[in-house]
Motif scaffolding. Structure first.
Motif, mmCIF file in Angstrom:
data_model
loop_
_atom_site.group_PDB
_atom_site.id
_atom_site.type_symbol
_atom_site.label_atom_id
_atom_site.label_comp_id
_atom_site.label_asym_id
_atom_site.label_seq_id
_atom_site.Cartn_x
_atom_site.Cartn_y
_atom_site.Cartn_z
ATOM 1 N N ALA A 1 30.081 42.550 38.784
ATOM 2 C CA ALA A 1 30.474 41.153 38.571
ATOM 3 C C ALA A 1 30.265 40.731 37.122
ATOM 4 O O ALA A 1 31.103 40.044 36.531
ATOM 5 N N ALA B 1 32.284 36.482 44.081
ATOM 6 C CA ALA B 1 32.254 36.019 45.476
ATOM 7 C C ALA B 1 31.616 37.047 46.405
ATOM 8 O O ALA B 1 31.113 36.690 47.479
ATOM 9 N N ALA B 2 31.610 38.321 46.008
ATOM 10 C CA ALA B 2 31.013 39.366 46.838
ATOM 11 C C ALA B 2 29.491 39.356 46.781
ATOM 12 O O ALA B 2 28.835 40.023 47.595
ATOM 13 N N ASP C 1 42.552 39.124 34.088
ATOM 14 C CA ASP C 1 41.932 39.586 35.333
ATOM 15 C C ASP C 1 40.917 38.583 35.880
ATOM 16 O O ASP C 1 39.839 38.960 36.358
ATOM 17 N N HIS C 2 41.288 37.304 35.841
ATOM 18 C CA HIS C 2 40.392 36.276 36.381
ATOM 19 C C HIS C 2 40.137 36.484 37.863
ATOM 20 O O HIS C 2 38.999 36.354 38.334
ATOM 21 N N ASP C 3 41.196 36.797 38.620
ATOM 22 C CA ASP C 3 41.037 36.918 40.069
ATOM 23 C C ASP C 3 40.065 38.036 40.431
ATOM 24 O O ASP C 3 39.275 37.908 41.378
ATOM 25 N N GLU C 4 40.116 39.132 39.680
ATOM 26 C CA GLU C 4 39.195 40.233 39.951
ATOM 27 C C GLU C 4 37.759 39.808 39.649
ATOM 28 O O GLU C 4 36.829 40.149 40.393
ATOM 29 N N THR D 1 29.135 32.223 38.476
ATOM 30 C CA THR D 1 29.971 31.167 39.047
ATOM 31 C C THR D 1 30.152 30.044 38.027
ATOM 32 O O THR D 1 31.264 29.527 37.827
ATOM 33 N N GLU E 1 36.561 36.715 39.774
ATOM 34 C CA GLU E 1 36.147 35.770 40.802
ATOM 35 C C GLU E 1 35.821 36.496 42.115
ATOM 36 O O GLU E 1 34.839 36.150 42.803
ATOM 37 N N LYS E 2 36.605 37.500 42.447
ATOM 38 C CA LYS E 2 36.358 38.279 43.666
ATOM 39 C C LYS E 2 35.023 39.007 43.572
ATOM 40 O O LYS E 2 34.256 39.058 44.555
ATOM 41 N N ALA E 3 34.721 39.560 42.406
ATOM 42 C CA ALA E 3 33.455 40.286 42.225
ATOM 43 C C ALA E 3 32.263 39.347 42.361
ATOM 44 O O ALA E 3 31.236 39.718 42.940
#
Length: 226
Positions: free
Chosen positions: A35, A57-58, A48-51, A70, A53-55
């Motif tokens: 992350a 969120a995990a 690669d914002h979505d990647e 965050t 954010e996904k990292a």
């Protein structure tokens, strides 16, 4: 092997080789490190914002790392005006506040520093920012965290008298170079170049030096200095 991969990923991370660091770490590697790398790549490249954010969120949301990252994502969307969300300002401050109370003292220093940046760059609240920068600076010097110090004094510099501010920018650059933190060193070169008089030979040399590295690492917000 996992410990070796983590070490290599951290070294690549420091060099700004974000894609390679994530590849070495692999899907089963340290999720907090993954992350951190993903958010750092987004922050420097604005990609690669979505990647990222996904990292984040995990992660367990109670973790200091999750809270800090965050906040950094919310702050960066506001700062770069990349699809900012209505609650980003509130989320950033709440998450920095939580991070400032959930980690150890050095981690608190990083959270307080970033909180100061939010006040400085988004709210234009210099007084509030300086109070947090100074608190974070005390922690950084107490624990000998030169990397944290390099960040703090780079932001304090623009709030100081010109000569003192320039000296802070130089120290920030030297600290980052000594640590081998390549993206941050390139950014420090650019900031110092921008601070120096137009016809200063040091300025020209800094520009000549940092531009190729900025292009190679694809630092998205680092505009050329003429």
């Amino acid at each position: 092997m996992l410990a070796d991969d983590t070490y290599v990923a951290r070294r690549l991370f420091l060099l700004g080789e974000w894609d390679a660091a994530l590849a070495v770490l692999g899907p089963d590697g340290d999720p907090e490190l993954r992350a951190e790398i993903a958010v750092d790549r987004w922050f420097f490249r604005i990609e690669d914002h979505d990647e990222a954010e996904k990292a984040v969120a995990a992660l367990d949301p109670s973790l200091w790392t999750a809270q800090l990252l965050t906040a950094r994502l919310a702050y960066s969307r506001l700062m770069f005006q990349r699809d900012p969300r209505p609650d980003d300002r509130a989320v950033a401050e709440a998450s920095y506040r939580a991070a400032a109370t959930s980690g150890d003292e050095l981690q608190r220093g990083w959270a307080v520093y970033h909180w100061g940046v939010l006040l400085d760059n988004i709210d234009e609240d210099s007084a509030g920012a300086v109070a947090r920068y100074e608190e974070a600076f005390e922690i950084a010097t107490k624990y000998g965290d030169d990397f944290l110090e390099s960040y703090i004094i780079r932001h304090l510099a623009h709030l100081k008298a010109p000569a003192e501010g320039t000296a802070m920018l130089r120290r920030s650059l030297h600290l980052r170079a000594a640590l081998g933190a390549r993206p941050q060193t390139i950014a420090a070169q650019a900031v110092l170049a921008d601070d120096l008089p137009e016809h200063d030979p040091e300025r020209a040399e800094l520009i000549r030096t940092y531009r190729p590295g900025a292009e190679e690492l694809r630092i998205g917000w680092l505009k050329p200095t003429g």
